[in-house]
Design an enzyme around this catalytic site. Structure first.
Site, PDB file in Angstrom:
ATOM      1  N   GLU A  23      31.482  82.494  88.658  1.00  0.00           N
ATOM      2  CA  GLU A  23      31.897  81.499  87.658  1.00  0.00           C
ATOM      3  C   GLU A  23      30.707  80.705  87.128  1.00  0.00           C
ATOM      4  O   GLU A  23      30.334  79.680  87.708  1.00  0.00           O
ATOM      5  CB  GLU A  23      32.944  80.539  88.255  1.00  0.00           C
ATOM      6  CG  GLU A  23      33.427  79.490  87.245  1.00  0.00           C
ATOM      7  CD  GLU A  23      34.449  78.501  87.803  1.00  0.00           C
ATOM      8  OE1 GLU A  23      34.770  78.584  89.001  1.00  0.00           O
ATOM      9  OE2 GLU A  23      34.919  77.650  87.040  1.00  0.00           O
ATOM     10  N   LYS A  34      34.418  84.754  85.902  1.00  0.00           N
ATOM     11  CA  LYS A  34      35.227  83.600  85.471  1.00  0.00           C
ATOM     12  C   LYS A  34      34.380  82.744  84.529  1.00  0.00           C
ATOM     13  O   LYS A  34      33.665  81.831  84.973  1.00  0.00           O
ATOM     14  CB  LYS A  34      35.689  82.797  86.695  1.00  0.00           C
ATOM     15  CG  LYS A  34      36.457  81.521  86.349  1.00  0.00           C
ATOM     16  CD  LYS A  34      37.190  80.955  87.553  1.00  0.00           C
ATOM     17  CE  LYS A  34      37.830  79.609  87.222  1.00  0.00           C
ATOM     18  NZ  LYS A  34      38.739  79.137  88.248  1.00  0.00           N
ATOM     19  N   SER A  84      39.776  76.884  82.310  1.00  0.00           N
ATOM     20  CA  SER A  84      40.292  76.180  81.129  1.00  0.00           C
ATOM     21  C   SER A  84      39.337  75.069  80.685  1.00  0.00           C
ATOM     22  O   SER A  84      39.348  74.707  79.494  1.00  0.00           O
ATOM     23  CB  SER A  84      41.695  75.629  81.375  1.00  0.00           C
ATOM     24  OG  SER A  84      41.767  74.799  82.513  1.00  0.00           O
ATOM     25  N   GLY A  85      38.570  74.514  81.583  1.00  0.00           N
ATOM     26  CA  GLY A  85      37.435  73.675  81.216  1.00  0.00           C
ATOM     27  C   GLY A  85      37.711  72.334  80.562  1.00  0.00           C
ATOM     28  O   GLY A  85      36.784  71.691  80.096  1.00  0.00           O
ATOM     29  N   GLY A  86      38.985  71.925  80.508  1.00  0.00           N
ATOM     30  CA  GLY A  86      39.298  70.662  79.857  1.00  0.00           C
ATOM     31  C   GLY A  86      40.109  70.858  78.575  1.00  0.00           C
ATOM     32  O   GLY A  86      40.442  69.888  77.889  1.00  0.00           O
ATOM     33  N   SER A 116      42.301  81.980  85.034  1.00  0.00           N
ATOM     34  CA  SER A 116      42.064  81.444  86.381  1.00  0.00           C
ATOM     35  C   SER A 116      41.985  79.931  86.211  1.00  0.00           C
ATOM     36  O   SER A 116      40.959  79.318  86.451  1.00  0.00           O
ATOM     37  CB  SER A 116      40.762  82.009  86.972  1.00  0.00           C
ATOM     38  OG  SER A 116      40.499  81.400  88.216  1.00  0.00           O
ATOM     39  N   ARG A 140      43.240  72.965  85.860  1.00  0.00           N
ATOM     40  CA  ARG A 140      43.957  71.901  85.154  1.00  0.00           C
ATOM     41  C   ARG A 140      45.051  72.419  84.232  1.00  0.00           C
ATOM     42  O   ARG A 140      46.145  71.862  84.169  1.00  0.00           O
ATOM     43  CB  ARG A 140      42.952  71.055  84.351  1.00  0.00           C
ATOM     44  CG  ARG A 140      42.134  70.137  85.213  1.00  0.00           C
ATOM     45  CD  ARG A 140      40.905  69.622  84.500  1.00  0.00           C
ATOM     46  NE  ARG A 140      39.867  70.633  84.379  1.00  0.00           N
ATOM     47  CZ  ARG A 140      38.675  70.431  83.807  1.00  0.00           C
ATOM     48  NH1 ARG A 140      38.395  69.247  83.298  1.00  0.00           N
ATOM     49  NH2 ARG A 140      37.778  71.384  83.762  1.00  0.00           N
TER      50      ARG A 140
HETATM   51  C1  5MM Z   1      40.276  73.406  90.461  1.00  0.00           C
HETATM   52  O1  5MM Z   1      38.976  72.891  90.173  1.00  0.00           O
HETATM   53  C2  5MM Z   1      37.907  73.640  90.745  1.00  0.00           C
HETATM   54  C3  5MM Z   1      37.186  72.886  91.763  1.00  0.00           C
HETATM   55  O2  5MM Z   1      36.449  71.849  91.291  1.00  0.00           O
HETATM   56  P1  5MM Z   1      35.613  70.868  92.303  1.00  0.00           P
HETATM   57  O3  5MM Z   1      34.747  71.708  93.176  1.00  0.00           O
HETATM   58  O4  5MM Z   1      34.844  70.030  91.323  1.00  0.00           O
HETATM   59  O5  5MM Z   1      36.592  70.080  93.082  1.00  0.00           O
HETATM   60  C4  5MM Z   1      37.086  74.256  89.627  1.00  0.00           C
HETATM   61  O6  5MM Z   1      35.965  74.961  90.078  1.00  0.00           O
HETATM   62  C5  5MM Z   1      37.978  75.215  88.923  1.00  0.00           C
HETATM   63  O7  5MM Z   1      38.304  76.283  89.780  1.00  0.00           O
HETATM   64  C6  5MM Z   1      37.404  75.782  87.654  1.00  0.00           C
HETATM   65  O8  5MM Z   1      36.522  74.908  87.014  1.00  0.00           O
HETATM   66  C7  5MM Z   1      38.529  76.091  86.705  1.00  0.00           C
HETATM   67  O9  5MM Z   1      39.337  74.948  86.583  1.00  0.00           O
HETATM   68  P2  5MM Z   1      39.749  74.427  85.140  1.00  0.00           P
HETATM   69  O10 5MM Z   1      40.477  73.145  85.426  1.00  0.00           O
HETATM   70  O11 5MM Z   1      38.485  74.259  84.352  1.00  0.00           O
HETATM   71  O12 5MM Z   1      40.645  75.526  84.586  1.00  0.00           O
END
Ligand code: 5MM
Length: 344
Positions: free
Chosen positions: A177, A222, A264-266, A293, A296
């Protein structure tokens, strides 16, 4: 299920299925719970994740695998059933976040390097015993004045490749990722800048994966989508996001990779779904599966509907299942605003 890396990777991106990122570290889940005024404790985290993992329709039909956090992979549901067993019973593959987070990279102006390689071989062996069949490592690439630097990109690509090789040695499929942020501290860049940075990032990552001897058939990428920064005055249309994202992936990701599962990144829930669906609809024949994947974008509505109250578990599960179903449609290019409204 087959224990071959390539078979696990193919199962992770099976038609109309995607991955639930539920690997929020303790600090991140606290921030999520703050938004519903809920104290983050081992029990409240358990109750929240149990609500998601016991959403049977979602887990059986739309979620191929779940990325867990170290606490969660060892945790049990209220009735004593290990979470890993609940996931496996629903046909969903347990995964584990193994990075130890992003830290400031020395010698840079605030860029970050993801840590966690020390002792990773031993941790992977334990996670395999606990049931994990895939892992995740997230590198964070920020766009700003003069950044990213080659130094930060190369360091992160190298760490991702070392992680991926260690995973495969442990018979664990690595999710690689590299996230080019759309919501960094100064997120005013346009989509063309995101394209350039994403392209360079992916080129460097696949170069390092090659040098590290990583078997591309036994990994999942990812990535971020190619999208303007959230504060950019020039936001691109969903069609342009889809077109540019597919274009950069075709330029950088070898066809040996079985699947690409976006973060999804925000992005808002529905926008993340729409982008994924457009890519599958308009992208033409693609050499890899394109799926989700999301963290949020799969959880936000469920968290809000639940609100930390036991009497809202069913409502939280309905909201979660709805988002999973919409993204499953998107993973085969069949999502529509009508389907969204109708099902809601
Ligand atoms: C679920 O958030 C993941 C863990 O983040 P932290 O290590 O900061 O607690 C993050 O890595 C997540 O798996 C990815 O960024 C994808 O999540 P989003 O919310 O961007 O889809």
């Amino acid at each position: 299920m087959s224990e071959r890396l390539a078979d696990i990777a193919v199962a992770m991106v099976a038609d109309g299925r995607g991955i639930l990122a539920a690997d929020e570290s303790t600090g991140t889940i606290k921030r999520r719970f703050d938004s519903i005024h809920l104290e983050s404790t081992a029990d409240s985290r358990r109750d929240y994740r149990e609500m998601l993992f016991r959403a049977d329709d979602a887990m059986r039909n739309y979620v191929s695998g779940v990325i867990l956090y170290d606490e969660t992979i060892r945790q049990k549901a209220k009735d004593g059933t290990p979470f890993v067993d609940i996931l496996k019973a629903a046909g969903s593959i347990p995964g584990i976040k193994v990075d130890k987070g992003a830290q400031p990279l020395a010698g840079t102006q605030g860029e970050q390097i993801t840590e966690g390689l020390d002792g990773l071989r031993e941790r992977l062996a334990e996670y395999h015993q606990l049931g994990a069949r895939f892992a995740k490592w997230r590198a964070v690439i920020d766009i700003g004045q003069g950044i990213p630097t080659y130094n930060a990109l190369a360091a992160n690509a190298h760490a991702l490749a070392r992680y991926a090789a260690l995973c495969q040695e442990a018979q664990i499929v690595p999710i690689v990722e590299p996230e080019v942020l759309m919501d960094g501290p100064v997120a005013t860049h346009d989509i063309a800048t995101c394209y350039r940075v994403t392209e360079l990032t992916l080129k460097l990552v696949f170069e390092q994966l090659y040098f590290a001897g990583v078997d591309l058939t036994g990994m999942i990428l990812k990535p971020n989508m190619v999208i303007a920064g959230k504060d950019s005055p020039t936001q691109a249309s969903p069609e342009e996001v889809a077109e540019k994202t597919v274009k950069v992936l075709k330029a950088c990701v070898p066809p040996a990779v079985p699947g690409i599962a976006f973060l999804s990144g925000g992005q808002s829930d529905e926008v993340a779904t729409k982008h994924l669906s457009l890519m599958n609809e308009l992208g033409g024949p693609l050499p890899w599966k394109l799926t989700f994947s999301y963290g949020r974008a799969l959880q936000a509505a469920a968290l809000k509907a639940w609100g930390g109250k036991p009497e809202n578990v069913a409502a939280g599960q309905r909201a979660f299942t709805h988002r999973c179903r919409m993204n499953a449609l998107a993973a085969t290019g069949r999502w529509s605003a009508d389907a969204e409204r109708h099902a809601a």
